[in-house]
Motif scaffolding. Structure first.
Motif: not given
Length: 226
Positions: A9, A12-13, A44, A48, A214
């Motif tokens: 996690w 990915s961030r 993707l 997300l 985001f």
């Protein structure tokens, strides 16, 4: 001991922060541009953020690129106008400009550059042994520098979890939370909105929308422990 999902996690961030930091500090080269607007990348983005509008903007960019209407040169000009050259499209990409601004509805008086947030962010970077990226930005509170710093912290958190040093991972996560609340969360969404509104190309319109989405995701689930 952290499981693989807990390790993956923050990694990915980190990649998303790094991408956004790169796109707001220097114009994308043709390969980077094409990588972001290819079908797999847009899928993707859809998965997300769950916002079909973001993917639709990048699909428009991909279509215009395929017909030759959106070239790397056009995107470079957009980047320069948005991030480098003062003018009608300039976004004032510094925390000091956003947090010290006054007015609205077209009457905005932007805050001055090199405000107190420069030294504050510098101290955070130096705590990790990092320089403020003065080879690519003028001041430490540049949006790209702050995003890149969060990328670094997320990467370090992932490494600490992978090494089994969970106390270190917790300390790094707490530093992410402090930096984001004191700095990035205070202005990055507004900056993303400004970037999207002023961009001449769907490529940077999409980047602005992706940044907004985001940061919203980070506020709710990103930094918190899984």
């Amino acid at each position: 001991m952290a499981n693989q999902q807990e390790i993956d996690w923050p990694v990915s961030r980190s990649r998303i922060y790094a991408l956004l930091g790169q796109l707001t500090t220097r114009q994308p080269n043709p390969e980077d541009m094409e990588r972001l607007i290819r079908a797999e990348s847009i899928a993707l983005i859809d998965a997300l953020f769950g916002d079909p509008d973001i993917g639709a903007i990048f699909r428009q960019a991909a279509l215009l690129h395929s017909t030759g209407e959106l070239s790397p040169d056009t995107v470079e000009l957009d980047f320069q106008a948005l991030m480098r050259v003062p003018g009608p499209s300039y976004t004032h990409p510094y925390e000091s400009c956003y947090r010290d601004r006054r007015g609205n509805n077209g009457n905005t008086k932007w805050g001055g550059i090199c405000g107190p947030y420069v030294q504050q962010t510098e101290r955070y970077y130096e705590s990790e042994g990092l320089s403020p990226m003065y080879d690519t930005v003028d001041f430490a509170d540049h949006i790209g520098a702050e995003l890149s710093f969060m990328a670094h912290l997320c990467e370090q958190q992932g490494k600490a979890l992978d090494d089994g040093t969970e106390e270190m991972a917790l300390q790094i996560r707490q530093k992410q939370e402090a930096f984001a609340k004191e700095h990035l969360f205070q202005w990055a969404e507004d900056f993303g909105s400004e970037l999207s509104a002023k961009a001449m190309t769907p490529f940077y319109q999409g980047v602005g929308r992706m940044l907004q989405a985001f940061i919203q995701l980070e506020r709710t689930v990103g930094i918190q422990e899984n």
